[in-house]
Design a protein around this motif. Structure first.
Motif, PDB file in Angstrom:
ATOM      1  N   ALA A 242       0.921  -1.471   0.115  1.00  0.00           N
ATOM      2  CA  ALA A 242      -0.051   0.386   0.351  1.00  0.00           C
ATOM      3  C   ALA A 242       0.359   1.410  -0.189  1.00  0.00           C
ATOM      4  O   ALA A 242       0.243   2.201  -0.941  1.00  0.00           O
ATOM      5  CB  ALA A 242      -0.703   0.024   1.402  1.00  0.00           C
ATOM      6  N   GLY A 243       2.138   1.166   0.229  1.00  0.00           N
ATOM      7  CA  GLY A 243       2.757   2.618   0.446  1.00  0.00           C
ATOM      8  C   GLY A 243       4.020   2.309  -0.648  1.00  0.00           C
ATOM      9  O   GLY A 243       5.058   2.991  -0.319  1.00  0.00           O
ATOM     10  N   ASP A 244       3.705   2.025  -2.241  1.00  0.00           N
ATOM     11  CA  ASP A 244       4.141   1.617  -2.399  1.00  0.00           C
ATOM     12  C   ASP A 244       5.751   1.080  -2.724  1.00  0.00           C
ATOM     13  O   ASP A 244       6.901   1.446  -3.407  1.00  0.00           O
ATOM     14  CB  ASP A 244       4.624   3.216  -3.219  1.00  0.00           C
ATOM     15  N   GLY A 245       5.966  -0.043  -1.890  1.00  0.00           N
ATOM     16  CA  GLY A 245       7.166  -0.932  -2.453  1.00  0.00           C
ATOM     17  C   GLY A 245       8.036   0.402  -0.205  1.00  0.00           C
ATOM     18  O   GLY A 245       9.041  -0.529  -0.363  1.00  0.00           O
ATOM     19  N   LEU A 246       6.944   0.715   0.443  1.00  0.00           N
ATOM     20  CA  LEU A 246       7.636   1.408   1.209  1.00  0.00           C
ATOM     21  C   LEU A 246       7.421   1.244   2.998  1.00  0.00           C
ATOM     22  O   LEU A 246       5.430   1.756   2.212  1.00  0.00           O
ATOM     23  CB  LEU A 246       8.732   2.473   1.596  1.00  0.00           C
ATOM     24  N   LEU A 247       7.784   1.077   3.906  1.00  0.00           N
ATOM     25  CA  LEU A 247       6.569   1.313   5.330  1.00  0.00           C
ATOM     26  C   LEU A 247       7.084   2.651   5.214  1.00  0.00           C
ATOM     27  O   LEU A 247       8.122   3.284   4.851  1.00  0.00           O
ATOM     28  CB  LEU A 247       7.004   0.707   6.070  1.00  0.00           C
ATOM     29  N   PRO A 248       5.716   3.136   5.475  1.00  0.00           N
ATOM     30  CA  PRO A 248       5.558   5.015   5.520  1.00  0.00           C
ATOM     31  C   PRO A 248       6.974   5.815   6.798  1.00  0.00           C
ATOM     32  O   PRO A 248       6.915   4.764   8.035  1.00  0.00           O
ATOM     33  CB  PRO A 248       4.056   5.030   6.944  1.00  0.00           C
ATOM     34  N   TRP A 249       7.130   5.633   6.039  1.00  0.00           N
ATOM     35  CA  TRP A 249       8.375   6.785   7.234  1.00  0.00           C
ATOM     36  C   TRP A 249       7.544   7.970   8.057  1.00  0.00           C
ATOM     37  O   TRP A 249       7.855   8.956   8.063  1.00  0.00           O
ATOM     38  CB  TRP A 249       9.461   7.244   6.383  1.00  0.00           C
ATOM     39  N   ARG A 250       8.253   8.086   9.367  1.00  0.00           N
ATOM     40  CA  ARG A 250       7.589   8.453  10.448  1.00  0.00           C
ATOM     41  C   ARG A 250       8.546   9.205  11.354  1.00  0.00           C
ATOM     42  O   ARG A 250       9.813   8.144  12.459  1.00  0.00           O
ATOM     43  CB  ARG A 250       6.572   7.741  11.795  1.00  0.00           C
ATOM     44  N   ASN A 251       9.480   9.970  11.910  1.00  0.00           N
ATOM     45  CA  ASN A 251      10.768  10.601  12.642  1.00  0.00           C
ATOM     46  C   ASN A 251      10.376   9.982  13.651  1.00  0.00           C
ATOM     47  O   ASN A 251      11.541   9.335  14.419  1.00  0.00           O
ATOM     48  CB  ASN A 251      10.814  11.918  12.594  1.00  0.00           C
ATOM     49  N   TRP A 252       9.068   9.720  14.551  1.00  0.00           N
ATOM     50  CA  TRP A 252       9.070   9.778  15.807  1.00  0.00           C
ATOM     51  C   TRP A 252       9.511   8.511  15.751  1.00  0.00           C
ATOM     52  O   TRP A 252       9.909   7.267  16.487  1.00  0.00           O
ATOM     53  CB  TRP A 252       7.776   9.716  16.491  1.00  0.00           C
ATOM     54  N   PHE A 307      14.631  -0.814   8.037  1.00  0.00           N
ATOM     55  CA  PHE A 307      14.706  -1.414   7.221  1.00  0.00           C
ATOM     56  C   PHE A 307      14.031  -1.379   5.531  1.00  0.00           C
ATOM     57  O   PHE A 307      14.264  -1.024   4.413  1.00  0.00           O
ATOM     58  CB  PHE A 307      15.463  -3.045   7.438  1.00  0.00           C
ATOM     59  N   LEU A 308      12.996  -1.339   6.170  1.00  0.00           N
ATOM     60  CA  LEU A 308      11.809  -1.722   4.938  1.00  0.00           C
ATOM     61  C   LEU A 308      11.202  -0.143   4.575  1.00  0.00           C
ATOM     62  O   LEU A 308      10.604  -0.152   3.704  1.00  0.00           O
ATOM     63  CB  LEU A 308      10.611  -2.408   5.381  1.00  0.00           C
ATOM     64  N   SER A 309      11.319   0.866   5.712  1.00  0.00           N
ATOM     65  CA  SER A 309      11.248   1.968   5.260  1.00  0.00           C
ATOM     66  C   SER A 309      12.420   3.334   4.429  1.00  0.00           C
ATOM     67  O   SER A 309      11.299   4.167   4.318  1.00  0.00           O
ATOM     68  CB  SER A 309      10.291   2.675   6.871  1.00  0.00           C
ATOM     69  N   ALA A 310      12.798   2.678   4.582  1.00  0.00           N
ATOM     70  CA  ALA A 310      13.544   3.555   4.494  1.00  0.00           C
ATOM     71  C   ALA A 310      14.715   3.613   2.742  1.00  0.00           C
ATOM     72  O   ALA A 310      14.926   2.582   2.201  1.00  0.00           O
ATOM     73  CB  ALA A 310      15.841   3.393   4.836  1.00  0.00           C
ATOM     74  N   PRO A 311      14.446   4.404   1.416  1.00  0.00           N
ATOM     75  CA  PRO A 311      14.564   4.112   0.135  1.00  0.00           C
ATOM     76  C   PRO A 311      16.063   4.283  -0.071  1.00  0.00           C
ATOM     77  O   PRO A 311      16.164   3.224  -0.221  1.00  0.00           O
ATOM     78  CB  PRO A 311      14.237   5.665  -0.511  1.00  0.00           C
ATOM     79  N   ALA A 312      16.640   4.864   0.605  1.00  0.00           N
ATOM     80  CA  ALA A 312      18.108   4.021   0.936  1.00  0.00           C
ATOM     81  C   ALA A 312      18.582   3.211   0.857  1.00  0.00           C
ATOM     82  O   ALA A 312      19.557   2.268  -0.205  1.00  0.00           O
ATOM     83  CB  ALA A 312      19.712   5.030   2.009  1.00  0.00           C
ATOM     84  N   VAL A 313      18.017   2.119   1.694  1.00  0.00           N
ATOM     85  CA  VAL A 313      18.323   0.709   1.027  1.00  0.00           C
ATOM     86  C   VAL A 313      17.967   0.042   0.691  1.00  0.00           C
ATOM     87  O   VAL A 313      18.299  -1.359   0.113  1.00  0.00           O
ATOM     88  CB  VAL A 313      17.571  -0.062   3.161  1.00  0.00           C
ATOM     89  N   ALA A 314      16.847   0.800  -0.065  1.00  0.00           N
ATOM     90  CA  ALA A 314      16.001  -0.002  -1.429  1.00  0.00           C
ATOM     91  C   ALA A 314      16.974  -0.176  -2.844  1.00  0.00           C
ATOM     92  O   ALA A 314      17.235  -0.666  -3.049  1.00  0.00           O
ATOM     93  CB  ALA A 314      15.042   0.555  -1.475  1.00  0.00           C
TER      94      ALA A 314
END
Length: 393
Positions: A242-252, A307-314
């Motif tokens: 649902a997040g286009d390949g990433l978990l939603p990134w939240r700073n907190w 691991f699953l929320s950072a675009p750099a990791v992908a």
């Protein structure tokens, strides 16, 4: 363990592959390189960790926190099962999906049986040549007698050390249709029920399956506890899709995950083995692995969120520099089997000749070379088959 084998159920993001031409069959999802790379790293780590007195094992994941490669495997098992079989239920219907799952379970069982037979034969030959006896591993099965121990092992009633994760994988994959049905009816309800079962298994350790090769008569990887990671992985696959390949990134959330991993490093770090002062802030025992203790569960969830929320990791996981590790993840059942046998040879050599530095270099270098070389060979063959199929079409 994913599906540990890639052929029937690729670990991938569930974004449909763009079609250049109409297809007569259901489209397969594009592979998620992060899953293959992380699974490949876990396979290499398992080989290193499965050799006692192995110096490189001082620097694998379990030395830097509470969790290790086992949690990664089981969570990714749920993740990739949802991608492969959840999508297949939708595209091809229940009967085809159930048949595919049954074939996968059978294939994994055959690998388990082959590894058990090979291990018993190799250990028996080593015993005859050296007069030494194993201290653990298949020792309980040999004490039952070679044939009775083999039969109980094949019945999954006696699971020796180092050969006890594939049976867990078979069981979890077999119940995936129920997991899928539960998640379809309500993700949060499925997680609550799965979490409740995990909690009961942590409170009452009698809730387990019998294991004649264990002192406490239970599976080391208690399936009633480990199923929670599997279900979490399946639910994460839906969120990632649902997040286009990433978990939603939240700073907190990232800050909380980072803070917890920092605590896990201080509390779970192998300070004594590293020859450093003990930095543990709390005087508590290491969390239980057999039942995925709460500290271990939080550790793997924090790791997977980052691991699953950072675009750099992908982006990194798609780079050519990690292609060999990615290939290990793509062919993980074969690489797992090769790693198990290489680790067995390493244990035998260390026991026979002692774990000298030259021998450790040879065992680790040789084992990793075999695993990476086999992955390259299998990946090259698979690419040629795919190219041949495209030419025929």
């Amino acid at each position: 363990m994913t599906s540990i084998d890639h052929r029937e159920g690729p670990a991938a993001s569930d974004v449909p592959r763009p079609a250049a031409a109409p297809s007569t069959g259901p489209a397969k999802p594009i592979r998620d390189a992060r899953v293959d790379v992380l699974r490949g790293l876990a396979l290499l780590t398992i080989f290193i960790d499965h050799i006692p007195r192995n110096a490189p094992a001082l620097f694998t994941l379990h030395n830097f926190g509470f969790s290790d490669a086992a949690e990664i495997f089981v969570l990714l098992a749920g993740y990739s099962s949802m991608i492969a079989y959840g999508g297949l239920f939708r595209r091809a219907g229940a009967w085809k999906a159930l048949a595919r799952i049954a074939r996968r379970c059978l294939r994994i069982y055959l690998f388990q049986a082959g590894l058990l037979i090979a291990t018993l034969i190799i250990v028996r030959i080593w015993m005859d040549l050296t007069g030494l006896t194993p201290r653990f591993g298949v020792a309980p099965l040999l004490q039952m007698g070679l044939v009775p121990g083999l039969l109980r092992g094949l019945a999954l009633n006696a699971l020796p050390n180092y050969l006890d994760i594939l049976p867990l994988y078979i069981l979890l994959l077999a119940v995936f249709p129920l997991v899928y049905l539960g998640i379809r009816r309500g993700v949060w309800w499925a997680l609550v029920l799965s979490g409740a079962l995990w909690l009961v298994a942590n409170v009452d350790h009698q809730l387990n399956l019998p294991n004649a090769a264990a002192v406490d008569d239970g599976w080391y990887f208690n399936p009633f506890a480990w199923q929670f990671l599997f279900v979490i992985g399946a639910a994460l696959a839906l969120v990632v899709r649902a997040g286009d390949g990433l978990l939603p990134w939240r700073n907190w959330a990232a800050a909380a995950a980072g803070a917890y991993l920092g605590f896990a490093l201080l509390q779970g770090g192998s300070w004594a083995d590293w020859g450093l002062p003990d930095l543990r802030p709390l005087a508590i025992e290491a969390p239980d692995k057999s039942h995925v203790g709460p500290l271990r569960l939080l550790d793997i969830l924090a790791l997977m969120y980052l691991f699953l929320s950072a675009p750099a990791v992908a982006r990194l996981c798609r780079s050519r520099r990690l292609r060999s590790i990615d290939a290990c993840g793509r062919h993980s059942l074969e690489i797992f089997a090769a790693g198990c046998l290489a680790a067995l040879i390493g244990r035998i050599l260390y026991r026979t000749f002692d774990a000298t530095w030259p021998l450790q270099i040879a065992v680790n270098g040789g084992g990793l070379a075999v695993m990476l070389g086999l992955a390259h060979l299998l990946d090259t063959r698979a690419r040629h088959r795919e190219a041949g199929g495209r030419v025929e079409r």
